[in-house]
Design an enzyme around this catalytic site. Structure first.
Site, PDB file in Angstrom:
ATOM      1  N   ASP A  93       0.847  -1.192   0.000  1.00 13.40           N
ATOM      2  CA  ASP A  93       0.000   0.000   0.000  1.00 13.40           C
ATOM      3  C   ASP A  93       0.892   1.254   0.000  1.00 13.40           C
ATOM      4  O   ASP A  93       1.826   1.348   0.803  1.00 13.40           O
ATOM      5  CB  ASP A  93      -0.870  -0.048   1.278  1.00 13.40           C
ATOM      6  CG  ASP A  93      -1.949   1.018   1.292  1.00 13.40           C
ATOM      7  OD1 ASP A  93      -2.407   1.419   0.209  1.00 13.40           O
ATOM      8  OD2 ASP A  93      -2.348   1.427   2.411  1.00 13.40           O
ATOM      9  N   HIS A 188      -7.643  10.320   4.030  1.00 14.02           N
ATOM     10  CA  HIS A 188      -7.149   9.292   4.950  1.00 14.02           C
ATOM     11  C   HIS A 188      -7.403   9.711   6.397  1.00 14.02           C
ATOM     12  O   HIS A 188      -7.342  10.895   6.722  1.00 14.02           O
ATOM     13  CB  HIS A 188      -5.646   9.091   4.769  1.00 14.02           C
ATOM     14  CG  HIS A 188      -5.273   8.414   3.483  1.00 14.02           C
ATOM     15  ND1 HIS A 188      -4.733   9.079   2.421  1.00 14.02           N
ATOM     16  CD2 HIS A 188      -5.372   7.124   3.105  1.00 14.02           C
ATOM     17  CE1 HIS A 188      -4.508   8.225   1.434  1.00 14.02           C
ATOM     18  NE2 HIS A 188      -4.881   7.024   1.826  1.00 14.02           N
ATOM     19  N   GLY A 217      -8.882   6.014   1.725  1.00 14.03           N
ATOM     20  CA  GLY A 217      -9.594   6.738   2.781  1.00 14.03           C
ATOM     21  C   GLY A 217     -10.996   6.197   2.953  1.00 14.03           C
ATOM     22  O   GLY A 217     -11.962   6.942   3.109  1.00 14.03           O
TER      23      GLY A 217
END
Ligand code: G3H
Ligand code: ZN
Length: 295
Positions: A93, A188, A217
């Protein structure tokens, strides 16, 4: 070099082909330790849902890359033991360098994100192309980001961070990337105010480019929001912060329940596991992922 197939993992291609057809999203949950991995896998097995287990560069430093690889392999075996051989992808990620992406590919990741969203578009395209070439040579899928999903209620509400259709199209045509993270109003972390999601932009992006769209997010939206974004073409929903908070809350409750007695490490972790498992299951329901099992 460890190939992800030897660990029993899968890349994201088949998952997304099915999810796009069915109009639902595949969940991507971040993990840092064994209890989080177990909570995610147990919830996905109970709902018979495929899952993307994702690791940030911070988590990779925290957990140690070798241990992580064994944890991912353990996740595959754990799912089988729990009674359902669900597809599991191990994804990097927010990878920020070519070297980190290649290192993950060599350690058995089946998917990587190269996040050049804060670079000028030409540089974002250049680094993404480089990662795509290395990843595709090993069957690994690649996510990139265009537009920029900011942090904690700061800049994502400004007009210029939303992904435009033109940029997304140019980016897709030049990079051969497998999935594209787009900025449609989420941020986020913990929301300081209600996010303004551009649902129409998702539809426009989905019509303009034929690859899965990713929403970062993903914590803290309403059930209706999740249903709407999935229906309009978001195929991967990243979810971390509110899951971490749910685990933390469960541990806090356990400490309070102990009413002055000393709390024991294992029982706190077990409480954290249960808290996270519950929120993961709930969100899999919102994302529609259980439809994976329907013909
Ligand atoms: O890349 C990870 C995610 O975008 C998670 O976002 O922590 O706000 O759920 P979140
Ligand atoms: Zn993210």
């Amino acid at each position: 070099m460890v190939n992800y197939k030897d660990l029993g993992l899968v890349n994201t291609r088949e998952m997304f082909a099915k999810a796009i057809k069915g109009g639902y999203a595949i969940p991507a949950f971040n993990f840092n330790n064994m209890e989080q991995m177990q909570a995610i896998v147990a919830a996905c097995v109970e709902t018979k849902s495929p899952v993307i287990l994702q690791v940030s560069s911070g988590a990779r430093k925290y957990a140690n890359q070798t241990i992580l690889r064994y944890m991912a392999q353990g996740a595959v075996e754990y799912a089988k033991e729990l009674g359902c051989n669900i597809p599991i992808c191990l994804h990097l990620d927010h990878g920020d360098t070519y070297e980190l992406s290649v290192s993950c590919i060599e350690m058995g990741f089946s998917s990587v994100m190269i996040d050049g969203s804060e670079l000028p578009i030409e540089e974002n395209i250049a680094i993404t192309k480089k990662v795509v070439a290395a990843a595709h040579a090993c069957g690994v899928s690649v996510e990139a980001e265009i537009g920029h999903v900011g942090g904690r209620g700061d800049d994502a509400v400004k007009e210029d961070v939303y992904t435009t259709v033109e940029e997304a199209k140019t980016f897709y045509e030049q990079t051969d990337v497998d999935m594209l993270a787009v900025s449609i109003g989420t941020t986020h972390g913990v929301y300081l105010k209600k996010p303004e999601l551009k649902f129409d932009r998702i539809t426009e992006l989905n019509e303009a480019i034929p690859i899965p769209l990713v929403m970062h997010g993903g914590s803290g939206l309403t059930k209706e929001d999740y249903i709407e974004v999935s229906k309009r073409g978001i195929s991967k929903i990243n979810f971390a912060t509110y899951m971490f908070l749910a685990g933390g809350q469960a541990i806090e409750d356990k400490v309070n329940d102990a009413a002055g007695k000393k709390a024991e490490f294992n029982s706190l972790l077990k409480a954290g596991f249960e808290g996270q498992k519950q929120i993961v299951k709930e969100h899999i329901g919102y994302f529609g992922t259980e439809k994976w099992n329907k013909k």
